[in-house]
Design a protein around this motif. Structure first.
Motif, PDB file in Angstrom:
ATOM      1  N   MET A   1      22.247 -51.608 -25.434  1.00  0.00           N
ATOM      2  CA  MET A   1      22.887 -50.346 -25.746  1.00  0.00           C
ATOM      3  C   MET A   1      23.783 -50.547 -26.965  1.00  0.00           C
ATOM      4  SD  MET A   1      25.664 -48.221 -23.384  1.00  0.00           S
ATOM      5  CE  MET A   1      25.253 -49.247 -22.042  1.00  0.00           C
ATOM      6  N   GLU A   2      23.648 -49.677 -27.948  1.00  0.00           N
ATOM      7  CA  GLU A   2      24.479 -49.723 -29.139  1.00  0.00           C
ATOM      8  C   GLU A   2      25.344 -48.471 -29.198  1.00  0.00           C
ATOM      9  OE1 GLU A   2      22.566 -50.645 -32.800  1.00  0.00           O
ATOM     10  OE2 GLU A   2      21.186 -52.037 -31.842  1.00  0.00           O
ATOM     11  N   LEU A   3      26.640 -48.685 -29.345  1.00  0.00           N
ATOM     12  CA  LEU A   3      27.585 -47.579 -29.388  1.00  0.00           C
ATOM     13  C   LEU A   3      28.508 -47.719 -30.581  1.00  0.00           C
ATOM     14  CD1 LEU A   3      28.814 -47.686 -25.698  1.00  0.00           C
ATOM     15  CD2 LEU A   3      27.329 -45.947 -26.667  1.00  0.00           C
ATOM     16  N   GLN A   4      28.916 -46.580 -31.112  1.00  0.00           N
ATOM     17  CA  GLN A   4      29.988 -46.552 -32.093  1.00  0.00           C
ATOM     18  C   GLN A   4      31.227 -46.045 -31.359  1.00  0.00           C
ATOM     19  OE1 GLN A   4      28.925 -45.201 -36.203  1.00  0.00           O
ATOM     20  NE2 GLN A   4      27.158 -44.382 -35.087  1.00  0.00           N
ATOM     21  N   ILE A   5      32.355 -46.681 -31.597  1.00  0.00           N
ATOM     22  CA  ILE A   5      33.605 -46.326 -30.929  1.00  0.00           C
ATOM     23  C   ILE A   5      34.525 -45.636 -31.924  1.00  0.00           C
ATOM     24  CG2 ILE A   5      35.599 -47.213 -29.663  1.00  0.00           C
ATOM     25  CD1 ILE A   5      32.859 -47.702 -28.277  1.00  0.00           C
ATOM     26  N   VAL A   6      35.049 -44.478 -31.527  1.00  0.00           N
ATOM     27  CA  VAL A   6      36.016 -43.741 -32.336  1.00  0.00           C
ATOM     28  C   VAL A   6      37.246 -43.496 -31.486  1.00  0.00           C
ATOM     29  CG1 VAL A   6      36.515 -41.521 -33.461  1.00  0.00           C
ATOM     30  CG2 VAL A   6      34.280 -42.609 -33.781  1.00  0.00           C
ATOM     31  N   GLU A   7      38.409 -43.898 -31.990  1.00  0.00           N
ATOM     32  CA  GLU A   7      39.671 -43.577 -31.307  1.00  0.00           C
ATOM     33  C   GLU A   7      40.058 -42.162 -31.721  1.00  0.00           C
ATOM     34  OE1 GLU A   7      42.473 -46.512 -32.596  1.00  0.00           O
ATOM     35  OE2 GLU A   7      41.771 -47.995 -31.168  1.00  0.00           O
ATOM     36  N   LEU A   8      40.185 -41.292 -30.736  1.00  0.00           N
ATOM     37  CA  LEU A   8      40.552 -39.913 -31.041  1.00  0.00           C
ATOM     38  C   LEU A   8      42.002 -39.833 -31.512  1.00  0.00           C
ATOM     39  CD1 LEU A   8      38.837 -37.910 -28.192  1.00  0.00           C
ATOM     40  CD2 LEU A   8      38.106 -38.172 -30.560  1.00  0.00           C
ATOM     41  N   VAL A   9      42.229 -38.919 -32.417  1.00  0.00           N
ATOM     42  CA  VAL A   9      43.559 -38.666 -32.953  1.00  0.00           C
ATOM     43  C   VAL A   9      43.970 -37.264 -32.514  1.00  0.00           C
ATOM     44  CG1 VAL A   9      43.300 -40.237 -34.907  1.00  0.00           C
ATOM     45  CG2 VAL A   9      42.519 -37.886 -35.124  1.00  0.00           C
ATOM     46  N   PRO A  10      45.258 -36.931 -32.632  1.00  0.00           N
ATOM     47  CA  PRO A  10      45.699 -35.623 -32.138  1.00  0.00           C
ATOM     48  C   PRO A  10      44.973 -34.425 -32.738  1.00  0.00           C
ATOM     49  CG  PRO A  10      47.578 -37.026 -32.533  1.00  0.00           C
ATOM     50  CD  PRO A  10      46.377 -37.757 -33.067  1.00  0.00           C
ATOM     51  N   GLU A  11      44.657 -34.480 -34.016  1.00  0.00           N
ATOM     52  CA  GLU A  11      43.993 -33.351 -34.664  1.00  0.00           C
ATOM     53  C   GLU A  11      42.736 -33.845 -35.363  1.00  0.00           C
ATOM     54  OE1 GLU A  11      46.707 -31.204 -37.164  1.00  0.00           O
ATOM     55  OE2 GLU A  11      48.325 -31.460 -35.732  1.00  0.00           O
ATOM     56  N   ALA A  12      41.656 -33.082 -35.224  1.00  0.00           N
ATOM     57  CA  ALA A  12      40.368 -33.510 -35.772  1.00  0.00           C
ATOM     58  C   ALA A  12      40.418 -33.713 -37.279  1.00  0.00           C
ATOM     59  CB  ALA A  12      39.291 -32.504 -35.406  1.00  0.00           C
ATOM     60  N   ASP A  13      41.233 -32.947 -37.983  1.00  0.00           N
ATOM     61  CA  ASP A  13      41.274 -33.121 -39.432  1.00  0.00           C
ATOM     62  C   ASP A  13      41.969 -34.421 -39.845  1.00  0.00           C
ATOM     63  OD1 ASP A  13      43.869 -32.320 -38.848  1.00  0.00           O
ATOM     64  OD2 ASP A  13      43.924 -30.727 -40.356  1.00  0.00           O
ATOM     65  N   MET A  14      42.514 -35.151 -38.865  1.00  0.00           N
ATOM     66  CA  MET A  14      43.097 -36.463 -39.133  1.00  0.00           C
ATOM     67  C   MET A  14      42.060 -37.584 -39.016  1.00  0.00           C
ATOM     68  SD  MET A  14      46.665 -35.977 -37.022  1.00  0.00           S
ATOM     69  CE  MET A  14      47.195 -37.671 -37.255  1.00  0.00           C
TER      70      MET A  14
END
Length: 128
Positions: A1-14
């Motif tokens: 399984m291959e995944l990309q990890i993104v840490e969410l930030v308070p606002e999407a435009d950030m």
């Protein structure tokens, strides 16, 4: 399984352009929680969303939570998948469980280069 990890930030435009592009182009996106502040925007970018919210309410303990979450992420892993996490990816229990199961993870930095290097060093997965 291959995944990309993104840490969410308070606002999407950030979110960095690379993270937003990965979310838009993914075959599936797994949100650790629909309650994340930018979850609505993530849903607008990609309609194929899976969440882990219900697992927080039904799991007996953290080990069960992380195992169930990793299982759900694995079920979503048909093609390219982005896992949007809350908080520090380097200490995320779902990620630790995915690594234990042999998943191949790439971290898309949403912060400073120093934070990305520290996360990668602690977490055993590459910064992409």
């Amino acid at each position: 399984m291959e995944l990309q990890i993104v840490e969410l930030v308070p606002e999407a435009d950030m979110l960095p352009l690379r993270a937003a592009r990965a979310i838009r182009e993914a075959d599936a996106v797994v949100l650790q929680s629909e309650r994340a502040e930018c979850a609505k925007q993530v849903r607008e970018w990609n309609r194929n969303i899976v969440t882990l919210d219900d697992l927080f309410e039904t799991a007996e303990d953290f080990d069960a939570l992380y195992a169930a979450g990793a299982g759900r992420i694995g079920q979503a892993a048909r093609g390219s998948v982005v896992f949007c996490v809350l908080g520090d990816a380097g200490t995320n229990g779902f990620i630790r469980e995915l690594l234990r199961q042999g998943a191949s993870l790439t971290y898309i930095s949403c912060g400073s280069a120093v934070a990305a290097a520290v996360t990668a060093a602690r977490s055993e997965f590459p910064v992409g």
